[in-house]
Scaffold this active site. Sequence first.
Site, PDB file in Angstrom:
ATOM      1  CD  GLU A 257      39.626  -7.364 -36.012  1.00  0.00           C
ATOM      2  OE1 GLU A 257      39.998  -8.291 -35.295  1.00  0.00           O
ATOM      3  OE2 GLU A 257      38.470  -6.903 -35.981  1.00  0.00           O
TER       4      GLU A 257
ATOM      5  CE1 TYR B  41      38.972   3.344 -33.351  1.00  0.00           C
ATOM      6  CE2 TYR B  41      40.208   2.395 -35.148  1.00  0.00           C
ATOM      7  CZ  TYR B  41      39.006   2.774 -34.604  1.00  0.00           C
ATOM      8  OH  TYR B  41      37.845   2.605 -35.311  1.00  0.00           O
TER       9      TYR B  41
END
Length: 151
Positions: free
Chosen positions: A97, A109
């Site tokens: 998350e 990411y």
Amino acid sequence: MRESDLDTILAIEQRAYPFPWTRGIFRDCLAAGYPAWVLQEHGLSIGYAVISVAADEAHILNICIAPERQGRGHGRRLLRMLVKLARDLGAARIFLEVRPSNPPAIALYHDEGFNEIGRRPRYYPARDGREDALVMAMELVHEDIDKMPPL
């Protein structure tokens, strides 16, 4: 990461996040046996990561680089190490998350192969209440695969 690292880790955590993890959270992770790593540079702790691996899934619980050491590839190194560890431990996918208000982390990411798969409403504490979390995931394949297996 060991209990003896927690003072240093907490100092980094508190500089890096407006709502840092507590010593108790780190202790719980260590007690649960979650793989937890400290990144050092010239003998100085500059970052850390905690991951949970169960069955065929891994979940990055925390990854952090000291603010004064960010932007130098250290987070990418830690992230790649976690992905390799998850793969080595038999995970088929890895989750994390991230706050939508953290574009540098989201870009990292994405660049490393994670995709946004959902949103957790009101997941993180925030100054004005709560902030959603972007849920990101990556399927893990073994590095020695030359081509996609037949369907």
